[in-house]
Design a protein around this motif. Structure first.
Motif, mmCIF file in Angstrom:
data_model
loop_
_atom_site.group_PDB
_atom_site.id
_atom_site.type_symbol
_atom_site.label_atom_id
_atom_site.label_comp_id
_atom_site.label_asym_id
_atom_site.label_seq_id
_atom_site.Cartn_x
_atom_site.Cartn_y
_atom_site.Cartn_z
ATOM 1 N N VAL A 1 -48.548 34.209 31.982
ATOM 2 C CA VAL A 1 -49.775 35.013 32.010
ATOM 3 C C VAL A 1 -50.971 34.170 31.593
ATOM 4 O O VAL A 1 -52.038 34.222 32.219
ATOM 5 C CB VAL A 1 -49.632 36.254 31.104
ATOM 6 C CG1 VAL A 1 -50.973 36.926 30.870
ATOM 7 C CG2 VAL A 1 -48.645 37.238 31.709
ATOM 8 N N LEU A 2 -50.817 33.366 30.546
ATOM 9 C CA LEU A 2 -51.924 32.532 30.080
ATOM 10 C C LEU A 2 -52.314 31.472 31.111
ATOM 11 O O LEU A 2 -53.498 31.195 31.300
ATOM 12 C CB LEU A 2 -51.584 31.881 28.738
ATOM 13 C CG LEU A 2 -51.492 32.840 27.553
ATOM 14 C CD1 LEU A 2 -51.041 32.102 26.301
ATOM 15 C CD2 LEU A 2 -52.822 33.546 27.322
ATOM 16 N N LEU A 3 -51.322 30.897 31.777
ATOM 17 C CA LEU A 3 -51.631 29.911 32.806
ATOM 18 C C LEU A 3 -52.386 30.565 33.962
ATOM 19 O O LEU A 3 -53.346 29.995 34.486
ATOM 20 C CB LEU A 3 -50.356 29.237 33.312
ATOM 21 C CG LEU A 3 -50.567 28.062 34.255
ATOM 22 C CD1 LEU A 3 -51.289 26.913 33.568
ATOM 23 C CD2 LEU A 3 -49.244 27.584 34.811
ATOM 24 N N MET A 4 -51.981 31.771 34.340
ATOM 25 C CA MET A 4 -52.690 32.487 35.401
ATOM 26 C C MET A 4 -54.109 32.833 34.951
ATOM 27 O O MET A 4 -55.069 32.690 35.711
ATOM 28 C CB MET A 4 -51.928 33.759 35.779
ATOM 29 C CG MET A 4 -52.596 34.570 36.872
ATOM 30 S SD MET A 4 -52.813 33.704 38.440
ATOM 31 C CE MET A 4 -51.185 33.858 39.128
ATOM 32 N N LEU A 5 -54.255 33.249 33.703
ATOM 33 C CA LEU A 5 -55.563 33.626 33.176
ATOM 34 C C LEU A 5 -56.504 32.425 33.096
ATOM 35 O O LEU A 5 -57.647 32.493 33.538
ATOM 36 C CB LEU A 5 -55.402 34.269 31.789
ATOM 37 C CG LEU A 5 -56.681 34.693 31.084
ATOM 38 C CD1 LEU A 5 -57.299 35.879 31.812
ATOM 39 C CD2 LEU A 5 -56.376 35.057 29.636
ATOM 40 N N TRP A 6 -56.020 31.309 32.539
ATOM 41 C CA TRP A 6 -56.886 30.158 32.298
ATOM 42 C C TRP A 6 -57.055 29.246 33.515
ATOM 43 O O TRP A 6 -58.098 28.657 33.714
ATOM 44 C CB TRP A 6 -56.370 29.339 31.125
ATOM 45 C CG TRP A 6 -56.540 30.039 29.811
ATOM 46 C CD1 TRP A 6 -57.468 30.984 29.503
ATOM 47 C CD2 TRP A 6 -55.758 29.849 28.633
ATOM 48 N NE1 TRP A 6 -57.302 31.398 28.208
ATOM 49 C CE2 TRP A 6 -56.263 30.713 27.641
ATOM 50 C CE3 TRP A 6 -54.679 29.038 28.311
ATOM 51 C CZ2 TRP A 6 -55.738 30.788 26.369
ATOM 52 C CZ3 TRP A 6 -54.155 29.116 27.035
ATOM 53 C CH2 TRP A 6 -54.691 29.972 26.079
ATOM 54 N N GLU A 7 -55.990 29.078 34.296
ATOM 55 C CA GLU A 7 -56.040 28.123 35.408
ATOM 56 C C GLU A 7 -56.031 28.796 36.774
ATOM 57 O O GLU A 7 -56.280 28.132 37.782
ATOM 58 C CB GLU A 7 -54.840 27.160 35.327
ATOM 59 C CG GLU A 7 -54.786 26.335 34.062
ATOM 60 C CD GLU A 7 -55.815 25.234 34.037
ATOM 61 O OE1 GLU A 7 -56.230 24.767 35.115
ATOM 62 O OE2 GLU A 7 -56.215 24.828 32.942
ATOM 63 N N GLY A 8 -55.665 30.077 36.822
ATOM 64 C CA GLY A 8 -55.568 30.765 38.100
ATOM 65 C C GLY A 8 -54.374 30.316 38.925
ATOM 66 O O GLY A 8 -54.367 30.427 40.142
ATOM 67 N N ARG A 9 -53.345 29.784 38.270
ATOM 68 C CA ARG A 9 -52.162 29.256 38.961
ATOM 69 C C ARG A 9 -50.903 29.911 38.429
ATOM 70 O O ARG A 9 -50.835 30.289 37.275
ATOM 71 C CB ARG A 9 -52.049 27.748 38.762
ATOM 72 C CG ARG A 9 -53.204 26.974 39.362
ATOM 73 C CD ARG A 9 -52.929 25.499 39.436
ATOM 74 N NE ARG A 9 -51.623 25.179 39.950
ATOM 75 C CZ ARG A 9 -51.333 25.001 41.252
ATOM 76 N NH1 ARG A 9 -52.267 25.138 42.150
ATOM 77 N NH2 ARG A 9 -50.121 24.682 41.632
ATOM 78 N N THR A 10 -49.891 29.976 39.291
ATOM 79 C CA THR A 10 -48.596 30.474 38.848
ATOM 80 C C THR A 10 -47.855 29.359 38.118
ATOM 81 O O THR A 10 -48.085 28.180 38.374
ATOM 82 C CB THR A 10 -47.743 30.964 40.033
ATOM 83 O OG1 THR A 10 -47.582 29.890 40.957
ATOM 84 C CG2 THR A 10 -48.379 32.158 40.705
ATOM 85 N N ALA A 11 -46.958 29.759 37.237
ATOM 86 C CA ALA A 11 -46.227 28.801 36.407
ATOM 87 C C ALA A 11 -44.965 28.320 37.097
ATOM 88 O O ALA A 11 -43.855 28.581 36.646
ATOM 89 C CB ALA A 11 -45.893 29.418 35.053
ATOM 90 N N GLY A 12 -45.111 27.616 38.198
ATOM 91 C CA GLY A 12 -43.974 26.993 38.865
ATOM 92 C C GLY A 12 -43.825 25.571 38.339
ATOM 93 O O GLY A 12 -44.709 24.739 38.533
ATOM 94 N N ILE A 13 -42.738 25.301 37.665
ATOM 95 C CA ILE A 13 -42.560 24.010 37.005
ATOM 96 C C ILE A 13 -42.577 22.859 38.013
ATOM 97 O O ILE A 13 -43.182 21.815 37.752
ATOM 98 C CB ILE A 13 -41.249 23.987 36.194
ATOM 99 C CG1 ILE A 13 -41.191 25.165 35.213
ATOM 100 C CG2 ILE A 13 -41.082 22.668 35.466
ATOM 101 C CD1 ILE A 13 -42.373 25.283 34.296
ATOM 102 N N SER A 14 -41.929 23.028 39.163
ATOM 103 C CA SER A 14 -41.898 21.922 40.127
ATOM 104 C C SER A 14 -43.299 21.582 40.629
ATOM 105 O O SER A 14 -43.633 20.410 40.794
ATOM 106 C CB SER A 14 -40.970 22.247 41.299
ATOM 107 O OG SER A 14 -41.438 23.376 42.014
ATOM 108 N N GLY A 15 -44.124 22.595 40.864
ATOM 109 C CA GLY A 15 -45.491 22.340 41.317
ATOM 110 C C GLY A 15 -46.334 21.685 40.244
ATOM 111 O O GLY A 15 -47.113 20.765 40.520
ATOM 112 N N ILE A 16 -46.179 22.143 39.011
ATOM 113 C CA ILE A 16 -46.944 21.563 37.902
ATOM 114 C C ILE A 16 -46.529 20.110 37.686
ATOM 115 O O ILE A 16 -47.373 19.216 37.561
ATOM 116 C CB ILE A 16 -46.753 22.397 36.623
ATOM 117 C CG1 ILE A 16 -47.423 23.767 36.782
ATOM 118 C CG2 ILE A 16 -47.308 21.666 35.401
ATOM 119 C CD1 ILE A 16 -47.102 24.748 35.669
#
Length: 140
Positions: A21-36
């Motif tokens: 939720v915080l990653l979506m709130l602050w970065e506008g991105r989903t928390a997909g580990i492979s993408g990050i």
């Protein structure tokens, strides 16, 4: 057999959900580990590099923090079969790219957004995991 720890599992789930939720709130991105993790490597160079590095560092540092602050012992088994580890890593990487995301992106963030693609991907992950465990424990 693995011991079921409902309190630790609940706390872990809440922390994963909170970080997503915080990653979506602050970065506008989903928390997909492979993408990050993949965006830590070139050609990606942007303002979010530091936050991605912090996210991945937090994943790696978490077990050390648990041991340091709680004194709990963490046991983890890693295969010594190097060819198996290489093939497994390549298959996971290929699956993440082919499936347009990893288990965390689809299972945590995609399902919470009611994404049909994530539902199919998560069902595929789970079916593969169940089949793998069954084959390894009962067939091989």
């Amino acid at each position: 057999m693995t011991d079921f720890t409902p309190i630790a599992s609940l706390i872990g789930g809440v922390l994963i959900g909170l970080s997503a939720v915080l990653l979506m709130l602050w970065e506008g991105r989903t928390a997909g580990i492979s993408g990050i993790a993949s965006r830590l490597l070139p050609p990606y160079r942007d303002d979010a590099l530091l936050s991605r590095f912090g996210f991945v560092t937090g994943l790696a540092a978490a077990p050390f923090a648990i041991v340091t602050f709680t004194g709990a012992q963490i046991s983890q088994t890693v295969s010594s079969n190097l060819p198996l580890m290489i093939v497994s890593g390549l298959l996971v990487g290929f699956g993440s790219v082919y499936g347009k995301g990893c288990t965390s992106g689809h299972g945590v963030c995609g399902l919470s957004r009611l994404s049909m693609r994530s539902l199919v991907a998560t069902a595929s992950f789970m079916a593969s995991a169940i089949a793998s465990v069954f084959i390894i424990r009962h067939v091989i």
